[in-house]
Design an enzyme around this catalytic site. Structure first.
Site, PDB file in Angstrom:
ATOM      1  N   CYS A  82       3.891  -7.691   1.238  1.00  0.00           N
ATOM      2  CA  CYS A  82       5.393  -7.092   1.280  1.00  0.00           C
ATOM      3  C   CYS A  82       6.185  -7.209   2.605  1.00  0.00           C
ATOM      4  O   CYS A  82       6.494  -8.092   2.857  1.00  0.00           O
ATOM      5  CB  CYS A  82       5.327  -5.606   0.684  1.00  0.00           C
ATOM      6  N   HIS A  84       1.393  -5.285  -3.421  1.00  0.00           N
ATOM      7  CA  HIS A  84       0.482  -4.525  -2.542  1.00  0.00           C
ATOM      8  C   HIS A  84      -0.964  -4.577  -3.181  1.00  0.00           C
ATOM      9  O   HIS A  84      -1.311  -3.692  -3.893  1.00  0.00           O
ATOM     10  CB  HIS A  84       1.040  -3.234  -2.604  1.00  0.00           C
ATOM     11  N   GLU A  99      -3.417  -3.815  -1.587  1.00  0.00           N
ATOM     12  CA  GLU A  99      -4.194  -2.631  -0.975  1.00  0.00           C
ATOM     13  C   GLU A  99      -4.248  -1.334  -2.078  1.00  0.00           C
ATOM     14  O   GLU A  99      -4.741  -0.387  -1.851  1.00  0.00           O
ATOM     15  CB  GLU A  99      -3.904  -2.400   0.357  1.00  0.00           C
TER      16      GLU A  99
HETATM   17  N1  GLN Z   1      11.663  -3.598   1.268  1.00  0.00           N
HETATM   18  C1  GLN Z   1      10.862  -3.441   2.355  1.00  0.00           C
HETATM   19  C2  GLN Z   1      11.406  -4.316   3.671  1.00  0.00           C
HETATM   20  O1  GLN Z   1      12.475  -4.827   3.479  1.00  0.00           O
HETATM   21  C3  GLN Z   1       9.632  -4.128   2.025  1.00  0.00           C
HETATM   22  C4  GLN Z   1       9.006  -2.995   1.227  1.00  0.00           C
HETATM   23  C5  GLN Z   1       7.595  -2.964   1.119  1.00  0.00           C
HETATM   24  O2  GLN Z   1       6.843  -3.306   2.163  1.00  0.00           O
HETATM   25  N2  GLN Z   1       6.903  -2.146   0.283  1.00  0.00           N
HETATM   26  O3  GLN Z   1      11.045  -4.186   4.713  1.00  0.00           O
END
Ligand code: GLN
Length: 189
Positions: free
Chosen positions: A80, A164, A166
């Site tokens: 992410c 995610h 995890e």
């Molecule tokens: N939207 C977040 C960002 O721009 C990432 C979201 C996340 O890691 N769950 O950093």
């Protein structure tokens, strides 16, 4: 020959570091929190967790950890926000361009079953304000897609996921990463 546990750092500047550490320990890794440059020494691999990429980048710069990660030369798993941090526009470690928060407000967070390359069992993906990959370099392998968008990719020794892994009980993404770590440790030994 007995194998010693791989030493895996989890970048703990901001975000979901603890959940990654739990999965990695369950899979037999020796896990260390990474906050300072010195914490990166002697690592066999590094995980960059989800969170807020702007904050992670700002703190990484402040502590000089950004340059040290560029020079690490070890397998990295970015999830992410961790995927955003690794792209061309940030650390430039994976040959991808990522659009932040691209899934819009209504569907900002959702779950979906993903098809993993070479595996019949679907992989449950938890997406939280997930980034969307908008450009993939020629050397990058797509390992899973969602509605035609790549969501799990590998560029050499680096694996990135827009979801995610995890947050579910399915350890396959972490296992994939630890497999790369094991390969490199053997080559280097
Ligand atoms: N939207 C977040 C960002 O721009 C990432 C979201 C996340 O890691 N769950 O950093």
């Amino acid at each position: 020959m007995t194998e010693s546990a791989p030493r895996i750092g989890v970048l703990a500047l901001q975000g979901a570091a603890r959940e990654h550490a739990t999965v990695l320990r369950r899979l037999g890794a020796d896990v260390v929190d990474v906050r300072l440059r010195a914490d990166l020494e002697g690592l066999d691999g590094l995980v960059i967790p989800g969170g807020e990429s702007t904050t992670i980048m700002r703190l990484a710069r402040l502590y000089g950890v950004d340059e040290a990660i560029r020079r690490l030369g070890r397998p990295i798993l970015g999830t992410c926000a961790g995927m955003i941090v690794l792209d061309r526009a940030h650390l430039g470690i994976v040959d991808l361009l990522v659009d932040r928060n691209a899934y819009g407000r209504q569907v900002a967070s959702f779950e979906a079953d993903l098809t993993l390359a070479g595996d019949e069992m679907p992989l449950r993906g938890v997406f939280i304000r997930a980034p969307r990959v908008v450009d993939v370099g020629p050397g990058v392998e797509v390992l899973a897609e969602l509605d035609g968008d790549p969501v799990l990719l590998r560029d050499g020794r680096v694996v990135v996921a827009s979801f995610h892994p995890e947050l579910t009980d399915d350890p396959r993404v972490h296992e994939l990463f630890l497999g790369l770590v094991r390969e490199e440790t053997h080559v280097g030994a």
